[in-house]
Design an enzyme around this catalytic site. Structure first.
Site, short mmCIF file in Angstrom:
data_model
loop_
_atom_site.label_atom_id
_atom_site.label_comp_id
_atom_site.label_asym_id
_atom_site.label_seq_id
_atom_site.Cartn_x
_atom_site.Cartn_y
_atom_site.Cartn_z
N GLY A 1 0.82 -1.20 0.00
CA GLY A 1 0.00 0.00 0.00
C GLY A 1 0.85 1.24 0.00
O GLY A 1 1.99 1.22 -0.41
N SER A 2 0.31 2.31 0.48
CA SER A 2 0.86 3.65 0.62
C SER A 2 -0.20 4.62 0.13
O SER A 2 -1.06 4.26 -0.68
CB SER A 2 2.16 3.89 -0.15
N ASN A 3 -0.14 5.83 0.61
CA ASN A 3 -1.03 6.86 0.09
C ASN A 3 -0.41 8.22 0.36
O ASN A 3 0.63 8.32 1.03
CB ASN A 3 -2.45 6.77 0.70
N THR B 1 3.33 5.92 -4.34
CA THR B 1 2.46 4.92 -3.76
C THR B 1 2.65 3.60 -4.51
O THR B 1 3.51 3.47 -5.36
CB THR B 1 0.99 5.38 -3.83
#
Length: 316
Positions: free
Chosen positions: A171-173, A240
Site C-alpha cells: 500500500g501507501s497513500n 504509492t
C-alpha cells in the site's frame, strides 16, 4: 549534507549514513551478492535467496544496465553521486574499524566490508524487483521439471494468483492539500508510505544541498543516494503502490513427452538451463538449475494451479 558537487554530496551522505545504518546496508550487500549462505548458513531462506541473486550475477544483468546511457537527464549526476556514496561509506568504515563499530549487530563480523558502486546498483535492482519477480523468489527457485508419474495439470486459479500479494500487504497513500485547507500555507503534501519501521525497507531522512543547484529534503530507502519522497522550494512529491502487476504468468505448451521443450508458433524451442553455484558456511558448494524461456524463468505456484507437468509449464 552540503557540498559543491554531486560526487562530494554523495560522499557526505554515504559517511553520515554509515554512522547510522552501516549494519543495515552491509546486510543488504550480502543479500544482493548471493552470500547469505556463506556467512549465515543455508537455512531460513538464505539458500533460495542466494540462488535467485546468483542467477542475476551470472547473467551480468546489473552490469549491462549500468553501461547503458540514461534515456533522460544527465546520467553523470547519478554515477558521481553513487561513487561518492560508496567512498563516503568506506571512509567511515576505514576510520572506525570493523571491530569498533558502535552497532553490535555487525561489529567485528566478516561480512562487513567496503562496498563498491556495483554493490549499490545491485541494491537498486533489488528494489526494482520489489514490484516484480522479487515477490516470487521461492516459486522461481522451486521450479523443477516433472519426473516419473507426474501429476496432471491442475485448474488454473487466477484469483489465487492475485491473492498471492493481497490488497492488504502492499500500500501507501498521500494527500495533497490546497490553499483553502492549508491554514495559511500555499499548499501541503502528506506522504504516508506503508513501509516497515525496521529493516531493509525502512526510510532514512536526509537533506541534500548544492548551493545554487539543489536543495531537497525528504526520505530515501536504505542505500539509495536520492530523495524518494520529499520537497524542494517549488515542488513536493510522494509515491504509492500501483494496483497494476509488473509480472505475468505465461502458459507454455510443452512438446509432447519433453517437458524441457516448449512450442512457439508450431516450432519446438528448448529451455535454457542455467546452473548456479553458491558457497555455504563451513565450506562446500550448493547448485541449482533454473529453466529459462523467452518469457522469463519457469516458476511453480501450485496454490494457483501453476504447476509444471508434461503438458504445461509457466514462465514469469
Amino acid at each position: 549534507m552540503k557540498a559543491a558537487n554531486y560526487g562530494s554530496l554523495g560522499y557526505g551522505y554515504g559517511y553520515a549514513y554509515a554512522q547510522d545504518q552501516l549494519c543495515e546496508l552491509a546486510d543488504i550487500v550480502v543479500t544482493v551478492n548471493a552470500q547469505r549462505s556463506r556467512y549465515f548458513g543455508p537455512d531460513d531462506g538464505n539458500l533460495e535467496s542466494d540462488f535467485f541473486y546468483q542467477r542475476i550475477k551470472d547473467m551480468r544483468t546489473v552490469q549491462r544496465l549500468v553501461r547503458r546511457r540514461a534515456p533522460h537527464g544527465p546520467s553523470k549526476i547519478v554515477r558521481d553521486t553513487v561513487r561518492g556514496f560508496a567512498a563516503g561509506y568506506n571512509a567511515y568504515l576505514r576510520r572506525t574499524g570493523r571491530d569498533r563499530l558502535p552497532d553490535p549487530t555487525c561489529r567485528g563480523k566478516r561480512w562487513v566490508r567496503p562496498i563498491t558502486a556495483l554493490d549499490l546498483y545491485r541494491r537498486f535492482y533489488q528494489l526494482g524487483l520489489r514490484a516484480s519477480s522479487g515477490n516470487f523468489l521461492d516459486e522461481i527457485v522451486a521450479a523443477e521439471p516433472p519426473t516419473g508419474a507426474a501429476a496432471k495439470a491442475a485448474r488454473v486459479d487466477a484469483e489465487a494468483f492475485g491473492r498471492r500479494l493481497g490488497a492488504d500487504t502492499l500500500g501507501s497513500n498521500a494527500f495533497g492539500i490546497g490553499r483553502d485547507g492549508a491554514r495559511g500555507e500555499r499548499a501541503l503534501v502528506l506522504g504516508n508510505p506503508h513501509f516497515p519501521w525496521q529493516g531493509s525497507e525502512r526510510w532514512y531522512e536526509i537533506h541534500l544541498t548544492i548551493p545554487g543547484k539543489l536543495n531537497v529534503i525528504g526520505a530515501a530507502l536504505q542505500g539509495v543516494p536520492a530523495v524518494n519522497i520529499g520537497f524542494t522550494r517549488g515542488v513536493a512529491w510522494s509515491h504509492t503502490v500501483s494496483t497494476a502487476r509488473r509480472f505475468t504468468p505465461y502458459e507454455l505448451t510443452l512438446r509432447g513427452g519433453r517437458p524441457k521443450q516448449y512450442m512457439v508458433d508450431g516450432t519446438s524451442v528448448a529451455m535454457r538451463e542455467r546452473t548456479v553455484r553458491v558457497r555455504v558456511r563451513g565450506g562446500g558448494l550448493r547448485r541449482h538449475t533454473f529453466y529459462e524461456t523467452r518469457w522469463g524463468p519457469v516458476f511453480s505456484f501450485p496454490g494457483a494451479g501453476l504447476t509444471w507437468t508434461r503438458e504445461k509449464a509457466y514462465a514469469l
